[in-house]
Design a protein around this motif. Structure first.
Motif, PDB file in Angstrom:
ATOM      1  N   SER A  28      23.017  -4.568 -28.813  1.00  0.00           N
ATOM      2  CA  SER A  28      24.072  -4.689 -27.800  1.00  0.00           C
ATOM      3  C   SER A  28      24.414  -3.346 -27.146  1.00  0.00           C
ATOM      4  O   SER A  28      24.636  -3.282 -25.945  1.00  0.00           O
ATOM      5  CB  SER A  28      25.332  -5.307 -28.416  1.00  0.00           C
ATOM      6  OG  SER A  28      25.802  -4.487 -29.472  1.00  0.00           O
ATOM      7  N   ALA A  29      24.443  -2.273 -27.931  1.00  0.00           N
ATOM      8  CA  ALA A  29      24.743  -0.950 -27.369  1.00  0.00           C
ATOM      9  C   ALA A  29      23.654  -0.527 -26.386  1.00  0.00           C
ATOM     10  O   ALA A  29      23.937  -0.014 -25.307  1.00  0.00           O
ATOM     11  CB  ALA A  29      24.876   0.079 -28.483  1.00  0.00           C
ATOM     12  N   ILE A  32      23.995  -2.452 -23.158  1.00  0.00           N
ATOM     13  CA  ILE A  32      25.022  -1.872 -22.282  1.00  0.00           C
ATOM     14  C   ILE A  32      24.485  -0.632 -21.572  1.00  0.00           C
ATOM     15  O   ILE A  32      24.724  -0.428 -20.384  1.00  0.00           O
ATOM     16  CB  ILE A  32      26.295  -1.549 -23.086  1.00  0.00           C
ATOM     17  CG1 ILE A  32      27.019  -2.851 -23.434  1.00  0.00           C
ATOM     18  CG2 ILE A  32      27.225  -0.620 -22.307  1.00  0.00           C
ATOM     19  CD1 ILE A  32      28.192  -2.693 -24.382  1.00  0.00           C
ATOM     20  N   LYS A  61      32.854  -7.738 -21.531  1.00  0.00           N
ATOM     21  CA  LYS A  61      32.374  -7.861 -22.912  1.00  0.00           C
ATOM     22  C   LYS A  61      32.951  -6.765 -23.808  1.00  0.00           C
ATOM     23  O   LYS A  61      33.180  -6.973 -24.997  1.00  0.00           O
ATOM     24  CB  LYS A  61      30.843  -7.777 -22.929  1.00  0.00           C
ATOM     25  CG  LYS A  61      30.155  -8.893 -22.168  1.00  0.00           C
ATOM     26  CD  LYS A  61      28.653  -8.652 -22.099  1.00  0.00           C
ATOM     27  CE  LYS A  61      27.965  -9.697 -21.241  1.00  0.00           C
ATOM     28  NZ  LYS A  61      26.509  -9.432 -21.098  1.00  0.00           N
ATOM     29  N   ASP A  62      33.133  -5.578 -23.218  1.00  0.00           N
ATOM     30  CA  ASP A  62      33.607  -4.419 -23.977  1.00  0.00           C
ATOM     31  C   ASP A  62      34.637  -3.685 -23.111  1.00  0.00           C
ATOM     32  O   ASP A  62      34.299  -2.724 -22.418  1.00  0.00           O
ATOM     33  CB  ASP A  62      32.414  -3.519 -24.315  1.00  0.00           C
ATOM     34  CG  ASP A  62      32.799  -2.312 -25.147  1.00  0.00           C
ATOM     35  OD1 ASP A  62      33.983  -2.224 -25.535  1.00  0.00           O
ATOM     36  OD2 ASP A  62      31.930  -1.465 -25.410  1.00  0.00           O
ATOM     37  N   TYR A  64      36.822  -1.500 -23.376  1.00  0.00           N
ATOM     38  CA  TYR A  64      37.143  -0.086 -23.547  1.00  0.00           C
ATOM     39  C   TYR A  64      35.896   0.796 -23.601  1.00  0.00           C
ATOM     40  O   TYR A  64      35.932   1.892 -24.150  1.00  0.00           O
ATOM     41  CB  TYR A  64      37.995   0.105 -24.803  1.00  0.00           C
ATOM     42  CG  TYR A  64      39.215  -0.787 -24.836  1.00  0.00           C
ATOM     43  CD1 TYR A  64      40.118  -0.793 -23.771  1.00  0.00           C
ATOM     44  CD2 TYR A  64      39.454  -1.639 -25.909  1.00  0.00           C
ATOM     45  CE1 TYR A  64      41.225  -1.629 -23.775  1.00  0.00           C
ATOM     46  CE2 TYR A  64      40.569  -2.477 -25.925  1.00  0.00           C
ATOM     47  CZ  TYR A  64      41.444  -2.465 -24.847  1.00  0.00           C
ATOM     48  OH  TYR A  64      42.541  -3.288 -24.857  1.00  0.00           O
ATOM     49  N   ASN A  65      34.806   0.308 -23.025  1.00  0.00           N
ATOM     50  CA  ASN A  65      33.576   1.091 -23.015  1.00  0.00           C
ATOM     51  C   ASN A  65      33.766   2.332 -22.130  1.00  0.00           C
ATOM     52  O   ASN A  65      33.974   2.222 -20.918  1.00  0.00           O
ATOM     53  CB  ASN A  65      32.416   0.256 -22.484  1.00  0.00           C
ATOM     54  CG  ASN A  65      31.096   0.996 -22.558  1.00  0.00           C
ATOM     55  OD1 ASN A  65      30.781   1.798 -21.681  1.00  0.00           O
ATOM     56  ND2 ASN A  65      30.338   0.740 -23.603  1.00  0.00           N
TER      57      ASN A  65
END
Length: 231
Positions: A28-29, A32, A61-62, A64-65
């Motif tokens: 997943s990282a 992104i 999805k994230d 606070y990325n």
């Protein structure tokens, strides 16, 4: 066919493979990172709306990325939508309080908006987080000078000189400020320290010459040998 479109084709292929992978959670990282790269390519090809769409999909999805928040803020700065940029940067700052990136970007925006106190506060926060980040000291000192807070500017240079006592710029600039405040003994000491560490550098000849000049004139002004003389 543009190089951007060619690049996007391969990025899309990588993303499709990741989505099919059994190890999708572990990837997943990386997923992104590929999406951010895709957004950069779209932005580079001036497809701003598409770049924003990709970045907002990441934040869905994230939320606070940090990379996505900073990138989306940069796009809004480029679009001159500073209010929205500040919104995203404040989110980034709250969720990543030890990362100086959002603080530094906010300080620049607030300087443009002439909100000096907000800019000063963000720069002071950077110095607290990372005492070795040189730009924060000099930007903060510059803001204090513009705001006529000369003593505060000198104190910021002094703070920087504690971690880097051989900073020619900090010594010279603080000497000028002391001179401007008619604190001649303090100015002379700083000028002499500047000369001492700059004497072997040919690039500083003009500033060394100026330093000697200011030292000489400071004695004249201090002892009132020539009334009415101002520099």
């Amino acid at each position: 066919k543009s190089k951007y479109k060619e690049a996007l084709k391969y990025i899309d292929n990588a993303l499709k493979l990741m989505q099919k992978s059994k190890h999708q959670v572990k990837l997943s990282a990386a997923n992104i990172n590929y999406l951010i790269l895709k957004a950069k390519i779209e932005a580079g090809d001036n497809n701003i709306k598409q770049a924003l769409t990709i970045l907002k999909s990441i934040l869905n999805k994230d939320p606070y990325n940090l990379k996505a928040l900073l990138f989306i803020a940069n796009i809004y700065i480029y679009e001159n939508n500073l209010k929205t940029a500040v919104f995203y940067l404040n989110i980034a700052k709250m969720q990543n309080p030890k990362n100086i990136g959002p603080y530094y970007m906010l300080s620049k925006i607030y300087s443009v908006l002439n909100k000096k106190q907000n800019a000063e506060k963000n720069l002071a926060s950077i110095i607290s987080i990372d005492p070795y980040f040189k730009k924060a000291y000099f930007r903060l000192a510059a803001l204090y000078i513009l705001d006529r807070k000369i003593k505060k500017a000198v104190s910021i240079f002094d703070k920087y000189l504690k971690i880097n006592p051989y900073s020619k710029t900090a010594l010279y600039q603080s000497a000028i400020l002391e001179y401007a405040q008619k604190r001649y003994p303090q100015a002379r000491k700083r000028f002499l320290d500047f000369i001492d560490i700059s004497s072997e550098s040919k690039n500083n000849f003009r500033l060394i010459n100026n330093a000697y000049f200011f030292i000489g004139i400071s004695y004249i002004l201090e002892n009132k040998y020539k009334k009415g003389l101002t520099f």
